[in-house]
Design an enzyme around this catalytic site. Sequence first.
Site, short mmCIF file in Angstrom:
data_model
loop_
_atom_site.label_atom_id
_atom_site.label_comp_id
_atom_site.label_asym_id
_atom_site.label_seq_id
_atom_site.Cartn_x
_atom_site.Cartn_y
_atom_site.Cartn_z
N SER A 144 2.97 2.70 0.23
CA SER A 144 2.26 2.66 -0.29
C SER A 144 2.72 2.60 -1.92
O SER A 144 3.12 3.36 -2.18
CB SER A 144 0.87 3.23 -0.51
OG SER A 144 -0.62 3.11 -1.78
N TYR A 157 -2.59 10.92 1.71
CA TYR A 157 -1.92 10.48 1.61
C TYR A 157 -1.24 9.44 1.13
O TYR A 157 0.02 9.18 1.83
CB TYR A 157 -3.18 9.28 1.25
CG TYR A 157 -3.05 7.80 1.46
CD1 TYR A 157 -3.62 7.60 2.96
CD2 TYR A 157 -2.71 7.55 0.53
CE1 TYR A 157 -2.62 5.69 3.26
CE2 TYR A 157 -2.79 5.87 0.59
CZ TYR A 157 -2.83 5.06 1.73
OH TYR A 157 -2.30 3.31 1.85
#
Length: 253
Positions: A144, A157
Amino acid sequence: MSQLLSGQVALVTGAGAGIGRATALAFAREGLKVVVSDVDSASGEETVGLIRAAGGEATFICCNVTSDAEVKALVDGTVAAYGRLDYAFNNAGIEIEKGRLADGQEREFDAIMGVNVKGVWLCMKHQIPVMLAQGSGSIVNTASIAGLGAAPKMSIYSASKHAVVGLTKSAAIEYAKSNVRINAVCPAVIDTDMFRRACTSDPKKAEFAAAMHPVGRIGRVEEIAAAVIYLCSDNAAFTTGLALPVDGGATAI
């Protein structure tokens, strides 16, 4: 041309929806046999149905990527079904964090790290020996842009995706001379069911998300799938250890 060979075999985790489903469909359109995997059997079987309806060949294998035994069974099942494993897209992941670091819960940390980090590690652990034995292979992991910089109120995350980038780069160097390439895609905000659910509770999120990308919109799942196909293809034969942003210019700011 993608330069993927018809009849080769691709494995996609988290293929029941979103980026995983789009990539499984993209592999099938290239003429590959696809093993669709997800922890949700219903959604995974639906992806298989879509592939078969379009004339492709696919098999579903349910797998919780946090389980060593289940991941081993997934890879063994792929080889049992199709005889080899040419490409793996390790895409299964979760995103459940919504607050600042000091407000986080241990169960959130364990869940996010379990799927996003341990899951990718276990998948590569069992995929790489198969590819080494057959003399070739390509792996793409889903990281990501949160793994390339900061992600306020998503610190766990973000840490998990930084870890995916680290796993990808380290493994890529370890196997660089073995004809096994390992890369990662780093999406920004993508139009998935998860994103749409978030916008239902706060419609302003869609406007904010679009504005954070210099191109003025969020990404489409097909655009991530295209990047995965490229990284797997012979067009990327000299590419390994790359964490590729697919982000509408977000990381260029």
